[in-house]
Scaffold this motif. Structure first.
Motif, PDB file in Angstrom:
ATOM      1  N   SER A 101       0.829  -1.201   0.000  1.00 46.22           N
ATOM      2  CA  SER A 101       0.000   0.000   0.000  1.00 46.22           C
ATOM      3  C   SER A 101       0.866   1.254   0.000  1.00 46.22           C
ATOM      4  O   SER A 101       1.967   1.277   0.567  1.00 46.22           O
ATOM      5  CB  SER A 101      -0.897   0.018   1.230  1.00 46.22           C
ATOM      6  N   VAL A 102       0.346   2.298  -0.610  1.00 46.14           N
ATOM      7  CA  VAL A 102       1.057   3.569  -0.678  1.00 46.14           C
ATOM      8  C   VAL A 102       1.291   4.104   0.734  1.00 46.14           C
ATOM      9  O   VAL A 102       0.400   4.062   1.575  1.00 46.14           O
ATOM     10  CB  VAL A 102       0.248   4.595  -1.505  1.00 46.14           C
ATOM     11  N   GLY A 103       2.501   4.573   0.993  1.00 51.22           N
ATOM     12  CA  GLY A 103       2.845   5.135   2.294  1.00 51.22           C
ATOM     13  C   GLY A 103       3.105   4.096   3.370  1.00 51.22           C
ATOM     14  O   GLY A 103       3.112   4.417   4.552  1.00 51.22           O
ATOM     15  N   SER A 104       3.311   2.857   2.984  1.00 50.54           N
ATOM     16  CA  SER A 104       3.530   1.793   3.960  1.00 50.54           C
ATOM     17  C   SER A 104       4.883   1.924   4.653  1.00 50.54           C
ATOM     18  O   SER A 104       5.858   2.380   4.073  1.00 50.54           O
ATOM     19  CB  SER A 104       3.464   0.419   3.290  1.00 50.54           C
ATOM     20  N   VAL A 105       4.888   1.496   5.895  1.00 47.90           N
ATOM     21  CA  VAL A 105       6.103   1.345   6.672  1.00 47.90           C
ATOM     22  C   VAL A 105       6.373  -0.150   6.748  1.00 47.90           C
ATOM     23  O   VAL A 105       5.455  -0.942   6.960  1.00 47.90           O
ATOM     24  CB  VAL A 105       5.934   1.930   8.090  1.00 47.90           C
ATOM     25  N   VAL A 106       7.611  -0.538   6.556  1.00 50.16           N
ATOM     26  CA  VAL A 106       7.976  -1.953   6.583  1.00 50.16           C
ATOM     27  C   VAL A 106       8.665  -2.252   7.909  1.00 50.16           C
ATOM     28  O   VAL A 106       9.633  -1.582   8.279  1.00 50.16           O
ATOM     29  CB  VAL A 106       8.905  -2.319   5.402  1.00 50.16           C
ATOM     30  N   LEU A 107       8.146  -3.221   8.629  1.00 50.30           N
ATOM     31  CA  LEU A 107       8.788  -3.707   9.845  1.00 50.30           C
ATOM     32  C   LEU A 107       9.592  -4.946   9.489  1.00 50.30           C
ATOM     33  O   LEU A 107       9.045  -5.922   8.968  1.00 50.30           O
ATOM     34  CB  LEU A 107       7.746  -4.059  10.906  1.00 50.30           C
ATOM     35  N   VAL A 108      10.889  -4.879   9.736  1.00 49.75           N
ATOM     36  CA  VAL A 108      11.776  -6.025   9.503  1.00 49.75           C
ATOM     37  C   VAL A 108      11.782  -6.819  10.799  1.00 49.75           C
ATOM     38  O   VAL A 108      12.177  -6.317  11.849  1.00 49.75           O
ATOM     39  CB  VAL A 108      13.196  -5.553   9.118  1.00 49.75           C
ATOM     40  N   CYS A 109      11.311  -8.060  10.715  1.00 48.60           N
ATOM     41  CA  CYS A 109      11.103  -8.875  11.905  1.00 48.60           C
ATOM     42  C   CYS A 109      11.734 -10.247  11.733  1.00 48.60           C
ATOM     43  O   CYS A 109      12.269 -10.585  10.678  1.00 48.60           O
ATOM     44  CB  CYS A 109       9.604  -9.070  12.154  1.00 48.60           C
ATOM     45  N   ALA A 110      11.617 -11.019  12.786  1.00 46.92           N
ATOM     46  CA  ALA A 110      11.945 -12.440  12.742  1.00 46.92           C
ATOM     47  C   ALA A 110      10.858 -13.155  13.519  1.00 46.92           C
ATOM     48  O   ALA A 110      10.418 -12.689  14.568  1.00 46.92           O
ATOM     49  CB  ALA A 110      13.307 -12.708  13.356  1.00 46.92           C
ATOM     50  N   LEU A 111      10.405 -14.259  12.978  1.00 44.45           N
ATOM     51  CA  LEU A 111       9.447 -15.123  13.665  1.00 44.45           C
ATOM     52  C   LEU A 111      10.208 -16.393  13.992  1.00 44.45           C
ATOM     53  O   LEU A 111      10.409 -17.247  13.138  1.00 44.45           O
ATOM     54  CB  LEU A 111       8.233 -15.401  12.781  1.00 44.45           C
ATOM     55  N   GLY A 112      10.678 -16.465  15.222  1.00 47.58           N
ATOM     56  CA  GLY A 112      11.614 -17.525  15.583  1.00 47.58           C
ATOM     57  C   GLY A 112      12.933 -17.227  14.888  1.00 47.58           C
ATOM     58  O   GLY A 112      13.535 -16.186  15.099  1.00 47.58           O
ATOM     59  N   THR A 113      13.355 -18.110  13.989  1.00 52.06           N
ATOM     60  CA  THR A 113      14.595 -17.883  13.235  1.00 52.06           C
ATOM     61  C   THR A 113      14.321 -17.474  11.791  1.00 52.06           C
ATOM     62  O   THR A 113      15.247 -17.220  11.038  1.00 52.06           O
ATOM     63  CB  THR A 113      15.446 -19.170  13.224  1.00 52.06           C
ATOM     64  N   GLU A 114      13.051 -17.408  11.419  1.00 50.44           N
ATOM     65  CA  GLU A 114      12.692 -17.109  10.033  1.00 50.44           C
ATOM     66  C   GLU A 114      12.506 -15.601   9.815  1.00 50.44           C
ATOM     67  O   GLU A 114      11.758 -14.956  10.543  1.00 50.44           O
ATOM     68  CB  GLU A 114      11.393 -17.838   9.676  1.00 50.44           C
ATOM     69  N   PRO A 115      13.195 -15.025   8.806  1.00 53.68           N
ATOM     70  CA  PRO A 115      13.003 -13.605   8.524  1.00 53.68           C
ATOM     71  C   PRO A 115      11.582 -13.329   8.014  1.00 53.68           C
ATOM     72  O   PRO A 115      11.014 -14.126   7.268  1.00 53.68           O
ATOM     73  CB  PRO A 115      14.040 -13.281   7.449  1.00 53.68           C
ATOM     74  N   LEU A 116      11.048 -12.209   8.432  1.00 56.56           N
ATOM     75  CA  LEU A 116       9.683 -11.828   8.107  1.00 56.56           C
ATOM     76  C   LEU A 116       9.613 -10.321   7.984  1.00 56.56           C
ATOM     77  O   LEU A 116      10.269  -9.607   8.752  1.00 56.56           O
ATOM     78  CB  LEU A 116       8.746 -12.306   9.223  1.00 56.56           C
ATOM     79  N   GLU A 117       8.868  -9.827   7.010  1.00 50.27           N
ATOM     80  CA  GLU A 117       8.631  -8.391   6.888  1.00 50.27           C
ATOM     81  C   GLU A 117       7.140  -8.146   6.817  1.00 50.27           C
ATOM     82  O   GLU A 117       6.401  -8.906   6.196  1.00 50.27           O
ATOM     83  CB  GLU A 117       9.318  -7.828   5.647  1.00 50.27           C
ATOM     84  N   LEU A 118       6.698  -7.088   7.479  1.00 50.29           N
ATOM     85  CA  LEU A 118       5.305  -6.682   7.488  1.00 50.29           C
ATOM     86  C   LEU A 118       5.227  -5.246   7.002  1.00 50.29           C
ATOM     87  O   LEU A 118       5.974  -4.394   7.477  1.00 50.29           O
ATOM     88  CB  LEU A 118       4.732  -6.768   8.904  1.00 50.29           C
ATOM     89  N   ALA A 119       4.339  -4.965   6.061  1.00 49.69           N
ATOM     90  CA  ALA A 119       4.144  -3.607   5.558  1.00 49.69           C
ATOM     91  C   ALA A 119       2.740  -3.158   5.924  1.00 49.69           C
ATOM     92  O   ALA A 119       1.761  -3.868   5.668  1.00 49.69           O
ATOM     93  CB  ALA A 119       4.344  -3.566   4.040  1.00 49.69           C
ATOM     94  N   MET A 120       2.644  -1.987   6.549  1.00 51.44           N
ATOM     95  CA  MET A 120       1.355  -1.465   6.999  1.00 51.44           C
ATOM     96  C   MET A 120       1.420   0.046   7.094  1.00 51.44           C
ATOM     97  O   MET A 120       2.495   0.632   6.963  1.00 51.44           O
ATOM     98  CB  MET A 120       0.991  -2.088   8.351  1.00 51.44           C
ATOM     99  N   THR A 121       0.278   0.663   7.327  1.00 48.96           N
ATOM    100  CA  THR A 121       0.256   2.110   7.487  1.00 48.96           C
ATOM    101  C   THR A 121       0.958   2.498   8.782  1.00 48.96           C
ATOM    102  O   THR A 121       1.168   1.659   9.664  1.00 48.96           O
ATOM    103  CB  THR A 121      -1.186   2.643   7.530  1.00 48.96           C
ATOM    104  N   HIS A 122       1.271   3.763   8.905  1.00 47.95           N
ATOM    105  CA  HIS A 122       1.943   4.252  10.112  1.00 47.95           C
ATOM    106  C   HIS A 122       1.059   4.042  11.342  1.00 47.95           C
ATOM    107  O   HIS A 122       1.542   3.627  12.401  1.00 47.95           O
ATOM    108  CB  HIS A 122       2.309   5.729   9.953  1.00 47.95           C
ATOM    109  N   ASP A 123      -0.245   4.311  11.216  1.00 47.47           N
ATOM    110  CA  ASP A 123      -1.154   4.111  12.345  1.00 47.47           C
ATOM    111  C   ASP A 123      -1.223   2.642  12.755  1.00 47.47           C
ATOM    112  O   ASP A 123      -1.210   2.318  13.950  1.00 47.47           O
ATOM    113  CB  ASP A 123      -2.557   4.603  11.998  1.00 47.47           C
TER     114      ASP A 123
END
Length: 143
Positions: A101-123
């Motif tokens: 989505s336009v204006g998304s912020v990406v959170l660089v995460c890990a779920l256990g040992t697996e890399p994961l990214e989540l993109a969502m609005t700032h709110d």
């Protein structure tokens, strides 16, 4: 000729009913408090590919993630607060602006040992980070 028309009408009805089912599913999943639009991808994708658009729903100590373009009523992924680690956040790259989505912020995460990214609005990110930080303290005696 009648057989051809019957097939075309049947296909159009199937497509129409599928679209209606997707719309109703999204409305039902989005109705409860605690849902947010969220794109998700596992692994490392330097080219900006691999994103799936969906809905996240808070459910106690986990977030259930449902893909938008699916008729499935169960979550495709479950992110448990205890296994989730937020490592950093960043703005979506130019290559990613076509898939999140336009204006998304990406959170660089890990779920256990697996890399994961989540993109969502700032709110949505603010609420998500509050949810992550609200985890009960870890017991130092448990490994």
């Amino acid at each position: 000729m009648m057989l051809f028309l019957d097939i075309v009408i049947g296909l159009l009805a199937f497509v129409g009913l599928s679209l209606l089912a997707l719309t109703v599913r999204r409305m039902v999943l989005s109705r409860p408090v605690g849902t947010f639009a969220c794109s998700l991808r596992f692994g490392d994708h330097p080219d900006g590919e691999g994103w799936s658009y969906g809905i996240g729903r808070y459910h106690g100590d986990r977030v259930e993630w449902f893909p938008i373009f699916s008729l499935r009523w169960r979550p495709r992924h479950v992110l448990t607060r205890r296994q989730l680690r937020v490592r950093s956040r960043r703005d979506a790259t130019t290559a990613e602006t076509h898939t999140v989505s336009v204006g998304s912020v990406v959170l660089v995460c890990a779920l256990g040992t697996e890399p994961l990214e989540l993109a969502m609005t700032h709110d949505a990110m603010t609420g998500f980070l509050s949810w992550v930080e609200a985890a009960p303290p870890k017991d130092p005696m448990v490994a």
